[in-house]
Enzyme design. Structure first.
Site, PDB file in Angstrom:
ATOM      1  N   LYS A  41       1.161   4.258  -2.947  1.00 31.80           N
ATOM      2  CA  LYS A  41       0.879   5.671  -2.681  1.00 31.80           C
ATOM      3  C   LYS A  41       2.104   6.543  -2.908  1.00 31.80           C
ATOM      4  CE  LYS A  41      -3.438   5.102  -1.682  1.00 31.80           C
ATOM      5  NZ  LYS A  41      -4.495   5.617  -2.594  1.00 31.80           N
TER       6      LYS A  41
ATOM      7  N   TYR B  24       0.841  -1.206   0.000  1.00 35.66           N
ATOM      8  CA  TYR B  24       0.000   0.000   0.000  1.00 35.66           C
ATOM      9  C   TYR B  24       0.873   1.253   0.000  1.00 35.66           C
ATOM     10  CZ  TYR B  24      -3.493   3.409   1.488  1.00 35.66           C
ATOM     11  OH  TYR B  24      -4.316   4.514   1.560  1.00 35.66           O
TER      12      TYR B  24
END
Length: 259
Positions: free
Chosen positions: A160, A156
Protein backbone atom coordinates in the site's frame (compact mmCIF):
# COMPACT_ATOMS: atom_id res chain seq x y z
CA UNK A 1 -10.39 20.28 -8.11
CA UNK A 2 -12.39 19.30 -11.18
CA UNK A 3 -15.87 18.14 -10.36
CA UNK A 4 -17.28 15.37 -12.52
CA UNK A 5 -20.72 14.01 -13.22
CA UNK A 6 -21.29 10.40 -12.22
CA UNK A 7 -24.10 9.94 -14.72
CA UNK A 8 -22.79 7.85 -17.59
CA UNK A 9 -19.33 7.52 -16.01
CA UNK A 10 -17.86 4.47 -17.74
CA UNK A 11 -16.09 2.60 -14.98
CA UNK A 12 -14.10 -0.56 -14.30
CA UNK A 13 -14.14 -1.84 -10.70
CA UNK A 14 -11.72 -4.61 -9.75
CA UNK A 15 -12.37 -6.94 -6.82
CA UNK A 16 -16.13 -6.49 -7.18
CA UNK A 17 -17.25 -9.83 -5.75
CA UNK A 18 -17.29 -8.67 -2.13
CA UNK A 19 -16.58 -5.88 0.31
CA UNK A 20 -15.67 -2.44 -0.97
CA UNK A 21 -15.71 -3.45 -4.65
CA UNK A 22 -19.22 -4.88 -4.36
CA UNK A 23 -20.43 -1.76 -2.56
CA UNK A 24 -18.72 0.56 -5.05
CA UNK A 25 -20.48 -1.15 -7.95
CA UNK A 26 -23.89 -0.70 -6.33
CA UNK A 27 -23.21 2.91 -5.32
CA UNK A 28 -21.88 3.95 -8.72
CA UNK A 29 -24.77 2.42 -10.65
CA UNK A 30 -27.26 4.00 -8.24
CA UNK A 31 -25.70 7.36 -9.21
CA UNK A 32 -26.04 6.67 -12.94
CA UNK A 33 -22.59 5.27 -13.75
CA UNK A 34 -21.94 2.35 -16.09
CA UNK A 35 -19.83 -0.34 -14.45
CA UNK A 36 -17.81 -3.30 -15.66
CA UNK A 37 -17.21 -5.38 -12.53
CA UNK A 38 -14.19 -7.68 -12.36
CA UNK A 39 -13.53 -10.54 -9.97
CA UNK A 40 -12.57 -14.19 -9.68
CA UNK A 41 -15.93 -15.60 -8.55
CA UNK A 42 -18.33 -15.89 -11.47
CA UNK A 43 -21.36 -16.75 -9.34
CA UNK A 44 -21.03 -13.58 -7.26
CA UNK A 45 -20.57 -11.35 -10.29
CA UNK A 46 -23.67 -12.85 -11.87
CA UNK A 47 -25.67 -12.43 -8.64
CA UNK A 48 -24.62 -8.79 -8.45
CA UNK A 49 -26.74 -8.09 -11.52
CA UNK A 50 -29.86 -8.75 -9.43
CA UNK A 51 -28.82 -6.16 -6.84
CA UNK A 52 -28.03 -3.18 -9.06
CA UNK A 53 -30.71 -0.56 -9.62
CA UNK A 54 -30.18 -0.40 -13.36
CA UNK A 55 -28.98 -3.77 -14.77
CA UNK A 56 -28.52 -2.18 -18.20
CA UNK A 57 -25.56 -0.27 -16.74
CA UNK A 58 -23.87 -3.40 -15.41
CA UNK A 59 -21.47 -5.82 -17.07
CA UNK A 60 -19.10 -8.30 -15.52
CA UNK A 61 -16.03 -10.32 -16.44
CA UNK A 62 -14.54 -13.19 -14.46
CA UNK A 63 -10.79 -13.60 -14.16
CA UNK A 64 -7.58 -12.92 -12.26
CA UNK A 65 -6.51 -9.28 -12.23
CA UNK A 66 -2.84 -10.32 -12.13
CA UNK A 67 -3.27 -11.86 -15.59
CA UNK A 68 -2.48 -9.42 -18.41
CA UNK A 69 -4.88 -11.13 -20.84
CA UNK A 70 -7.74 -10.64 -18.36
CA UNK A 71 -6.95 -6.94 -17.98
CA UNK A 72 -6.78 -6.43 -21.74
CA UNK A 73 -10.05 -8.35 -22.19
CA UNK A 74 -11.67 -6.00 -19.66
CA UNK A 75 -10.49 -2.95 -21.61
CA UNK A 76 -11.84 -4.43 -24.85
CA UNK A 77 -15.16 -5.21 -23.18
CA UNK A 78 -15.68 -1.78 -21.62
CA UNK A 79 -15.00 -0.20 -24.99
CA UNK A 80 -17.38 -2.48 -26.89
CA UNK A 81 -20.16 -2.31 -24.28
CA UNK A 82 -19.93 1.29 -23.06
CA UNK A 83 -17.93 2.98 -25.80
CA UNK A 84 -14.87 3.78 -23.73
CA UNK A 85 -13.45 4.24 -20.24
CA UNK A 86 -13.67 7.24 -17.91
CA UNK A 87 -12.81 5.72 -14.53
CA UNK A 88 -10.54 2.86 -13.47
CA UNK A 89 -10.94 1.78 -9.85
CA UNK A 90 -8.12 -0.48 -8.61
CA UNK A 91 -9.78 -2.06 -5.60
CA UNK A 92 -8.81 -5.75 -5.70
CA UNK A 93 -6.46 -6.62 -2.88
CA UNK A 94 -4.93 -9.38 -0.82
CA UNK A 95 -3.70 -9.38 2.75
CA UNK A 96 -1.42 -11.34 5.05
CA UNK A 97 -1.16 -11.48 8.81
CA UNK A 98 1.77 -12.60 10.93
CA UNK A 99 5.45 -11.87 11.54
CA UNK A 100 7.58 -11.11 8.48
CA UNK A 101 10.50 -13.28 9.63
CA UNK A 102 8.35 -16.42 9.88
CA UNK A 103 6.84 -15.98 6.40
CA UNK A 104 8.41 -16.76 3.04
CA UNK A 105 9.09 -15.19 -0.34
CA UNK A 106 5.88 -16.54 -1.84
CA UNK A 107 3.73 -14.57 0.61
CA UNK A 108 5.52 -11.33 -0.20
CA UNK A 109 5.33 -11.87 -3.94
CA UNK A 110 1.64 -12.83 -3.80
CA UNK A 111 0.71 -9.65 -1.95
CA UNK A 112 2.79 -7.40 -4.19
CA UNK A 113 1.43 -8.99 -7.38
CA UNK A 114 -2.20 -8.37 -6.41
CA UNK A 115 -1.89 -5.09 -4.51
CA UNK A 116 0.75 -3.29 -6.54
CA UNK A 117 1.95 -4.84 -9.79
CA UNK A 118 -1.54 -5.63 -11.13
CA UNK A 119 -2.97 -2.12 -10.55
CA UNK A 120 0.23 -0.49 -11.80
CA UNK A 121 0.13 -2.45 -15.06
CA UNK A 122 -3.63 -1.97 -15.42
CA UNK A 123 -3.08 1.79 -15.26
CA UNK A 124 -0.40 1.61 -17.94
CA UNK A 125 -2.68 -0.46 -20.18
CA UNK A 126 -5.74 1.74 -19.55
CA UNK A 127 -4.14 5.16 -20.18
CA UNK A 128 -4.80 5.16 -23.97
CA UNK A 129 -8.54 4.72 -23.37
CA UNK A 130 -8.61 7.07 -20.40
CA UNK A 131 -7.03 9.85 -22.46
CA UNK A 132 -10.08 9.73 -24.70
CA UNK A 133 -12.50 9.59 -21.76
CA UNK A 134 -14.69 12.26 -20.18
CA UNK A 135 -12.99 13.86 -17.12
CA UNK A 136 -11.01 10.61 -16.73
CA UNK A 137 -9.85 9.43 -13.33
CA UNK A 138 -7.84 6.59 -11.81
CA UNK A 139 -8.92 5.59 -8.30
CA UNK A 140 -6.50 3.54 -6.23
CA UNK A 141 -7.95 1.99 -3.07
CA UNK A 142 -5.06 1.98 -0.62
CA UNK A 143 -5.29 2.10 3.18
CA UNK A 144 -4.40 4.21 6.18
CA UNK A 145 -1.55 1.70 6.36
CA UNK A 146 -0.18 3.35 3.23
CA UNK A 147 0.79 6.20 5.59
CA UNK A 148 1.62 4.43 8.85
CA UNK A 149 2.71 0.78 8.90
CA UNK A 150 1.91 -1.57 11.76
CA UNK A 151 3.46 -4.83 12.97
CA UNK A 152 2.50 -8.22 11.54
CA UNK A 153 1.16 -6.80 8.28
CA UNK A 154 4.50 -5.90 6.73
CA UNK A 155 3.83 -7.17 3.19
CA UNK A 156 0.40 -5.54 3.05
CA UNK A 157 1.75 -2.22 4.35
CA UNK A 158 4.63 -2.30 1.88
CA UNK A 159 2.25 -2.89 -1.04
CA UNK A 160 0.00 0.00 0.00
CA UNK A 161 2.96 2.33 0.55
CA UNK A 162 4.05 1.46 -3.00
CA UNK A 163 0.57 2.19 -4.35
CA UNK A 164 0.57 5.51 -2.49
CA UNK A 165 3.89 6.49 -4.04
CA UNK A 166 2.76 5.46 -7.51
CA UNK A 167 -0.44 7.48 -7.13
CA UNK A 168 1.40 10.64 -6.08
CA UNK A 169 3.85 10.32 -8.97
CA UNK A 170 1.22 9.57 -11.60
CA UNK A 171 -1.03 12.41 -10.41
CA UNK A 172 1.66 14.83 -11.56
CA UNK A 173 2.75 12.80 -14.57
CA UNK A 174 -0.72 12.25 -16.02
CA UNK A 175 -2.14 15.70 -15.30
CA UNK A 176 -0.97 17.08 -18.68
CA UNK A 177 -2.91 14.25 -20.32
CA UNK A 178 -6.07 15.30 -18.47
CA UNK A 179 -6.15 12.18 -16.29
CA UNK A 180 -6.72 12.63 -12.56
CA UNK A 181 -5.57 10.25 -9.81
CA UNK A 182 -7.42 9.76 -6.52
CA UNK A 183 -5.93 7.82 -3.59
CA UNK A 184 -8.50 6.43 -1.14
CA UNK A 185 -7.30 5.39 2.32
CA UNK A 186 -9.88 3.49 4.38
CA UNK A 187 -9.27 2.26 7.89
CA UNK A 188 -10.46 -1.16 9.06
CA UNK A 189 -13.49 -2.11 6.99
CA UNK A 190 -16.16 -4.76 7.52
CA UNK A 191 -15.33 -7.17 4.70
CA UNK A 192 -13.90 -10.62 3.99
CA UNK A 193 -10.35 -9.28 4.29
CA UNK A 194 -9.58 -10.92 7.64
CA UNK A 195 -11.29 -14.16 6.67
CA UNK A 196 -9.26 -14.74 3.51
CA UNK A 197 -5.96 -13.06 4.42
CA UNK A 198 -2.90 -15.29 4.40
CA UNK A 199 -2.20 -16.32 7.98
CA UNK A 200 -5.66 -15.26 9.20
CA UNK A 201 -6.06 -18.51 11.12
CA UNK A 202 -3.03 -17.60 13.23
CA UNK A 203 -3.76 -13.98 14.01
CA UNK A 204 -6.73 -11.66 14.09
CA UNK A 205 -6.51 -7.88 14.23
CA UNK A 206 -8.85 -5.67 16.20
CA UNK A 207 -11.96 -4.78 14.22
CA UNK A 208 -13.51 -2.31 16.63
CA UNK A 209 -14.64 0.87 14.93
CA UNK A 210 -14.66 -0.79 11.51
CA UNK A 211 -16.45 1.09 8.73
CA UNK A 212 -18.99 -0.69 6.58
CA UNK A 213 -18.10 -1.31 2.95
CA UNK A 214 -21.14 0.76 1.97
CA UNK A 215 -19.83 3.75 3.95
CA UNK A 216 -16.42 3.45 2.29
CA UNK A 217 -18.11 3.27 -1.12
CA UNK A 218 -20.26 6.36 -0.47
CA UNK A 219 -17.28 8.46 0.60
CA UNK A 220 -15.18 7.21 -2.31
CA UNK A 221 -17.87 8.07 -4.85
CA UNK A 222 -18.28 11.53 -3.31
CA UNK A 223 -14.52 12.04 -3.63
CA UNK A 224 -14.65 10.98 -7.29
CA UNK A 225 -17.43 13.48 -7.97
CA UNK A 226 -15.61 16.24 -6.08
CA UNK A 227 -12.31 15.70 -7.90
CA UNK A 228 -10.25 15.18 -4.74
CA UNK A 229 -6.63 14.00 -4.78
CA UNK A 230 -6.72 11.89 -1.62
CA UNK A 231 -9.14 11.01 1.15
CA UNK A 232 -8.58 9.36 4.52
CA UNK A 233 -11.97 7.96 5.42
CA UNK A 234 -12.05 7.90 9.22
CA UNK A 235 -11.18 10.23 12.06
CA UNK A 236 -9.18 7.47 13.72
CA UNK A 237 -7.20 6.90 10.55
CA UNK A 238 -6.49 10.61 10.13
CA UNK A 239 -5.45 10.84 13.78
CA UNK A 240 -3.00 7.97 13.35
CA UNK A 241 -1.47 9.62 10.29
CA UNK A 242 -1.00 12.96 12.04
CA UNK A 243 0.25 11.26 15.20
CA UNK A 244 2.96 9.58 13.12
CA UNK A 245 3.90 12.82 11.37
CA UNK A 246 4.09 14.88 14.55
CA UNK A 247 5.95 12.36 16.74
CA UNK A 248 7.22 9.25 14.93
CA UNK A 249 9.01 7.74 17.99
CA UNK A 250 5.85 7.88 20.07
CA UNK A 251 3.82 6.47 17.17
CA UNK A 252 6.31 3.60 16.89
CA UNK A 253 5.96 2.90 20.60
CA UNK A 254 2.17 2.99 20.37
CA UNK A 255 1.75 0.60 17.44
CA UNK A 256 4.32 -1.83 18.80
CA UNK A 257 2.31 -2.24 22.00
CA UNK A 258 -1.33 -1.63 21.18
CA UNK A 259 -1.92 -2.64 17.54
Amino acid sequence: MTRRSLSGLRTIVTGATSGIGHALTLELISRGAQVLALGRRADRLAALAAEVKNPANYRHLTGDITNRDHRLAALDLVKSEFGGLDCLINNAGSGALGPFISADEDRLRNIMEVNFFAPAEFIREAVPQLKAGRTPIIVNIASVLAHRAIPNMSEYCASKFALHGLSDSLRAELAPRGIHVLLVCPSTTESEFFDVAIGASRQRLHRWGAMTSAAVARQTVRAIAAGKDEVILSLGGAALVWFDRLCPPLANWFVSRFV
